[in-house]
Design an enzyme around this catalytic site. Structure first.
Site, PDB file in Angstrom:
ATOM      1  N   CYS A 282     -15.892   6.173 -27.492  1.00 45.49           N
ATOM      2  CA  CYS A 282     -17.074   6.719 -27.298  1.00 45.49           C
ATOM      3  C   CYS A 282     -17.731   6.994 -26.053  1.00 45.49           C
ATOM      4  O   CYS A 282     -18.868   6.258 -25.525  1.00 45.49           O
ATOM      5  CB  CYS A 282     -18.182   6.195 -28.201  1.00 45.49           C
ATOM      6  SG  CYS A 282     -17.701   6.387 -30.172  1.00 45.49           S
TER       7      CYS A 282
ATOM      8  N   GLU B 178       3.697  -7.086   0.860  1.00 40.41           N
ATOM      9  CA  GLU B 178       3.255  -7.094  -0.557  1.00 40.41           C
ATOM     10  C   GLU B 178       3.126  -5.858  -1.339  1.00 40.41           C
ATOM     11  O   GLU B 178       2.124  -5.564  -1.766  1.00 40.41           O
ATOM     12  CB  GLU B 178       1.628  -7.615  -0.160  1.00 40.41           C
ATOM     13  CG  GLU B 178       1.712  -9.222   0.314  1.00 40.41           C
ATOM     14  CD  GLU B 178       0.295  -9.365   0.931  1.00 40.41           C
ATOM     15  OE1 GLU B 178      -0.540  -8.821   0.628  1.00 40.41           O
ATOM     16  OE2 GLU B 178       0.093 -10.391   1.634  1.00 40.41           O
ATOM     17  N   PRO B 179       4.356  -5.267  -1.605  1.00 42.13           N
ATOM     18  CA  PRO B 179       4.361  -3.879  -2.496  1.00 42.13           C
ATOM     19  C   PRO B 179       3.967  -4.377  -3.816  1.00 42.13           C
ATOM     20  O   PRO B 179       4.434  -5.371  -4.195  1.00 42.13           O
ATOM     21  CB  PRO B 179       5.549  -3.472  -2.142  1.00 42.13           C
ATOM     22  CG  PRO B 179       6.434  -4.719  -2.032  1.00 42.13           C
ATOM     23  CD  PRO B 179       5.474  -5.667  -0.998  1.00 42.13           C
ATOM     24  N   GLY B 180       3.326  -3.549  -4.491  1.00 44.51           N
ATOM     25  CA  GLY B 180       3.070  -3.706  -5.873  1.00 44.51           C
ATOM     26  C   GLY B 180       3.315  -2.249  -6.608  1.00 44.51           C
ATOM     27  O   GLY B 180       4.298  -2.488  -7.521  1.00 44.51           O
ATOM     28  N   ARG B 181       2.419  -1.392  -6.239  1.00 41.75           N
ATOM     29  CA  ARG B 181       2.503   0.042  -6.929  1.00 41.75           C
ATOM     30  C   ARG B 181       3.903   0.440  -6.825  1.00 41.75           C
ATOM     31  O   ARG B 181       4.515   1.128  -7.691  1.00 41.75           O
ATOM     32  CB  ARG B 181       1.504   0.903  -6.497  1.00 41.75           C
ATOM     33  CG  ARG B 181       1.277   2.139  -6.948  1.00 41.75           C
ATOM     34  CD  ARG B 181       0.497   3.056  -6.182  1.00 41.75           C
ATOM     35  NE  ARG B 181      -0.623   2.401  -5.950  1.00 41.75           N
ATOM     36  CZ  ARG B 181      -1.822   2.614  -6.453  1.00 41.75           C
ATOM     37  NH1 ARG B 181      -2.036   3.148  -7.738  1.00 41.75           N
ATOM     38  NH2 ARG B 181      -3.051   1.940  -5.989  1.00 41.75           N
TER      39      ARG B 181
ATOM     40  N   TYR C 103     -10.756   6.258 -11.131  1.00 41.85           N
ATOM     41  CA  TYR C 103     -10.368   6.667  -9.904  1.00 41.85           C
ATOM     42  C   TYR C 103     -10.095   8.338  -9.722  1.00 41.85           C
ATOM     43  O   TYR C 103      -9.982   9.036  -8.785  1.00 41.85           O
ATOM     44  CB  TYR C 103      -9.035   6.287  -9.321  1.00 41.85           C
ATOM     45  CG  TYR C 103      -9.126   4.628  -9.210  1.00 41.85           C
ATOM     46  CD1 TYR C 103      -9.980   3.977  -8.334  1.00 41.85           C
ATOM     47  CD2 TYR C 103      -8.042   3.832  -9.998  1.00 41.85           C
ATOM     48  CE1 TYR C 103      -9.871   2.747  -8.273  1.00 41.85           C
ATOM     49  CE2 TYR C 103      -8.151   2.496  -9.742  1.00 41.85           C
ATOM     50  CZ  TYR C 103      -8.978   1.793  -8.930  1.00 41.85           C
ATOM     51  OH  TYR C 103      -8.900   0.518  -8.534  1.00 41.85           O
TER      52      TYR C 103
ATOM     53  N   GLY D 287       0.713  -1.218  -0.104  1.00 40.33           N
ATOM     54  CA  GLY D 287      -0.073   0.170  -0.098  1.00 40.33           C
ATOM     55  C   GLY D 287       0.683   1.404   0.171  1.00 40.33           C
ATOM     56  O   GLY D 287       0.456   2.215  -0.065  1.00 40.33           O
TER      57      GLY D 287
ATOM     58  N   TYR E  79      -1.204  -1.232 -12.337  1.00 43.07           N
ATOM     59  CA  TYR E  79      -2.579  -1.085 -12.590  1.00 43.07           C
ATOM     60  C   TYR E  79      -3.221  -0.208 -13.875  1.00 43.07           C
ATOM     61  O   TYR E  79      -3.929   0.559 -14.049  1.00 43.07           O
ATOM     62  CB  TYR E  79      -3.274  -0.368 -11.341  1.00 43.07           C
ATOM     63  CG  TYR E  79      -2.956  -1.045 -10.172  1.00 43.07           C
ATOM     64  CD1 TYR E  79      -3.791  -2.258  -9.929  1.00 43.07           C
ATOM     65  CD2 TYR E  79      -1.950  -0.524  -9.249  1.00 43.07           C
ATOM     66  CE1 TYR E  79      -3.123  -2.785  -8.747  1.00 43.07           C
ATOM     67  CE2 TYR E  79      -1.819  -1.233  -7.954  1.00 43.07           C
ATOM     68  CZ  TYR E  79      -2.594  -2.279  -7.780  1.00 43.07           C
ATOM     69  OH  TYR E  79      -2.223  -2.839  -6.617  1.00 43.07           O
TER      70      TYR E  79
END
Length: 421
Positions: A346, A275-278, A318, A239, A375
């Protein structure tokens, strides 16, 4: 820090000029920097040393097998939330003992898949899941290692759609009921309690919510040990945020996050999992697009790109910000002009930015969306029958396509015509 810099007025990914990739692959495309992925992973490794630990990359942030393999070669574990992500991690060469299975809706088939293929632990999110896992493990003659995800009711102070640690969120078991649920788990066959799991949200830019959550986890650890449970691992989630807007103050660094972990749970003798991702993949990627048209509207100008919300949905979903820069560095003295940056889908929601100042651009000019490695491609779709955007990995002066753009024939042939048509 990333490895996307201007050289002689041209944006490069490490030692490769972005226009060179565009000429070979076409736009839009994602490009990832190996050096940035590796650097950001090592920052977490250094931040947690000398604690016993495992850094598990959040596959949901970027699931390309080449990206996963890049990190796996450094010793990374993987945090997966589906059977498909589990298979991606295995395809990248990650052994089962370095894979953590999270998520609120694990099916019995996914449980069986992980138990047969090897798993470090399941992060159990509910009592029905716990009972199902016990039944599946018992039927296989196996034992499922588990941590129970507790919901600490902590406000992560992030976007409401990516907050996961408040009592109204769907994730985890209320921490007030944790001792009761752990007691239930200890009575079940096929279950081996190994730890506690917590994850309060994504894109956090303040350490205070982490401190509140981890302090509660430390108290729970002591209480569960007093109840007779063996708690050897603490999965503290991910996070930590990244600076999407470079003009803003930077979020906390991994070293500061590591110091907080040591301060709050470091005396418990537990192995720490994060659990880092970003923060690992976000700034390691760009989305590169071409200008189609500059349209003069009523009181505003529109820069229409060949990338769209199906390629990068975060701004539509977001309201997320991405810095957007020209690939050819503008000449000094050019006055930026505000324009709405949009795609060709469209939908009015196919808007990346409103009134964003940019230097004058012409059709076929290239622009790059920064901080697009997390993401981005994983959330892409083929809406409007637009092919999935390809992905490219750069390593020094080399680049390779790690997911090709499908042809229209390949897309259409996936559909089947029933006999009566």
């Amino acid at each position: 820090m990333d490895h996307f810099l201007y050289r002689d007025g041209v944006l490069h990914a490490e030692d490769v000029a972005i226009p060179e990739i565009a000429a070979a692959v076409g736009t839009p495309f994602y490009v990832y920097s190996t050096a940035t992925l590796e650097r950001h992973y090592r920052l977490f490794e250094e931040a947690l040393s000398p604690l016993p630990h495992l850094v598990c990359f959040a596959v949901k942030s970027n699931g390309n097998v080449a990206v996963l393999k890049t990190l796996a070669r450094l010793g990374a574990g993987m945090d997966v939330v589906s059977g498909g992500e589990y298979l991606r991690a295995k395809a990248a060469g990650v052994p089962g003992e370095r894979i953590v299975f999270s998520g609120v809706g694990k099916t019995r088939a996914e449980m069986r898949q992980a138990l047969e293929g090897g798993i470090r632990q399941f992060n159990v999110e509910s009592e029905p899941e716990l009972l199902a896992l016990s039944e599946v493990a018992s039927a296989l003659g196996a034992v499922a290692p588990i941590a129970i995800r507790v919901n600490p009711d902590v406000d992560a102070k992030t976007h409401e759609k990516i907050a996961t640690g408040k009592k109204e969120n769907k994730f985890g078991i209320p921490i007030a009921r944790a001792r009761e649920v752990y007691a239930e788990a200890a009575r079940l066959p096929g279950i081996n309690i190994v730890g506690i799991d917590v994850h309060i949200g994504s894109q956090l830019t303040d350490l205070e919510p982490f401190e509140l959550a981890y302090t509660k986890v430390a108290e729970l650890t002591r209480a569960l040990r007093a109840d007779g449970h063996t708690i050897t691992r603490l999965d503290l989630g991910g996070g930590l945020g990244i600076p999407y807007e470079r003009s803003n103050s930077a979020p906390p660094l991994p070293v500061e996050y590591g110091a907080l972990i040591k301060r709050t749970v470091g005396d418990l003798g537990c192995e720490v999992e994060i659990e880092p991702g970003r923060l690992i993949s976000g700034n390691a990627g760009l989305l590169v697009a071409s200008v189609i048209y500059l349209k003069h509207g009523e009181g505003r100008d529109f820069l229409i790109l060949d990338a769209a919300m199906n390629d990068l949905v975060r701004p539509s979903m977001y309201g997320a910000h991405h810095d957007i820069v020209p690939v050819i560095e503008p000449a000094p003295g050019l006055e930026p002009q505000p324009c709405d940056i949009v795609g060709p889908v469209c939908e009015t929601g196919d808007t990346f930015a409103k009134a964003r100042p940019l230097p004058p651009l012409e059709p076929d000019d290239l622009v790059a969306f920064r901080s697009a490695g997390a993401y981005g491609a994983v959330m892409a779709s083929e809406y409007n029958t637009r092919p999935l955007v390809p992905e490219v990995l750069v390593h020094g002066d080399q680049f390779a396509v790690i997911r090709a753009r499908p042809s229209f024939d390949e897309i259409i042939k996936r559909d089947s015509i029933p006999e009566w048509l």
